[in-house]
Scaffold this active site. Structure first.
Site, PDB file in Angstrom:
ATOM      1  N   CYS A 128       1.840   3.632   7.139  1.00  0.00           N
ATOM      2  CA  CYS A 128       2.338   4.223   8.379  1.00  0.00           C
ATOM      3  C   CYS A 128       3.160   3.145   9.086  1.00  0.00           C
ATOM      4  O   CYS A 128       3.235   2.010   8.612  1.00  0.00           O
ATOM      5  CB  CYS A 128       1.227   4.793   9.258  1.00  0.00           C
ATOM      6  SG  CYS A 128       0.087   3.603   9.958  1.00  0.00           S
TER       7      CYS A 128
ATOM      8  N   CYS B 216       6.059   7.237   8.007  1.00  0.00           N
ATOM      9  CA  CYS B 216       6.941   6.071   7.909  1.00  0.00           C
ATOM     10  C   CYS B 216       8.353   6.459   7.501  1.00  0.00           C
ATOM     11  O   CYS B 216       9.229   5.609   7.357  1.00  0.00           O
ATOM     12  CB  CYS B 216       6.373   5.009   6.972  1.00  0.00           C
ATOM     13  SG  CYS B 216       6.410   5.409   5.228  1.00  0.00           S
TER      14      CYS B 216
ATOM     15  N   CYS C 112       9.890   3.742   3.026  1.00  0.00           N
ATOM     16  CA  CYS C 112       9.053   3.430   1.874  1.00  0.00           C
ATOM     17  C   CYS C 112       9.916   3.420   0.616  1.00  0.00           C
ATOM     18  O   CYS C 112      10.568   4.408   0.304  1.00  0.00           O
ATOM     19  CB  CYS C 112       7.946   4.479   1.758  1.00  0.00           C
ATOM     20  SG  CYS C 112       6.624   3.995   0.661  1.00  0.00           S
TER      21      CYS C 112
END
Length: 136
Positions: free
Chosen positions: A11, A85, A89
């Protein structure tokens, strides 16, 4: 997937949702799963309301520290679970990606964090059922 699956919870701040998820997975799965967590912009400390909410269930995450998300952590994980997020990523072939849509506990009191915690527990229990074979 390796014999011991590895799960990375991601996160933004690695201070609430991902820390609670890692705490649940560690507590419920023990050493049957390698557990990691990280954030794209880690906070200085774990959210105190998340710590308190987990402590209510006997799970201590107070000693955890937010960690920065690295490409290596993603690439060496079997499952990467994102929790808000976004596109930060990195993507690697062979890694299973999941996105858990959860409210952000940042700045929230414990009354607002409890339902988030409880939803994370349900999701982690389903993940364990998927990843950890039942002894026969």
């Amino acid at each position: 997937m390796t014999s011991t699956p590895s799960v990375l919870f991601v996160c933004v701040h690695n201070a609430g949702r991902s820390q609670m998820a890692a705490g649940f997975l560690t507590h419920l799965a023990g050493d049957t799963v390698e557990v990691r967590s990280a954030g794209s912009a880690p906070a200085d400390t774990v959210n105190p309301a998340a710590v308190a909410a987990m402590a209510e269930l006997g799970i201590d995450i107070a000693g955890q520290r937010p960690k920065i998300l690295t490409s290596d952590a993603v690439e060496t994980s079997d499952v990467v679970i994102t929790m808000g997020c976004g596109d930060t990523c990195p993507f690697f072939p062979g890694v299973s990606y999941r996105d858990w849509v959860l409210d952000d506990p940042a700045g929230q009191g414990i009354d607002a964090v409890r339902p988030i915690r409880d939803r994370i527990k349900i999701l982690v229990e389903a993940l364990i059922a998927e990843l950890v074979p039942v002894a026969r």
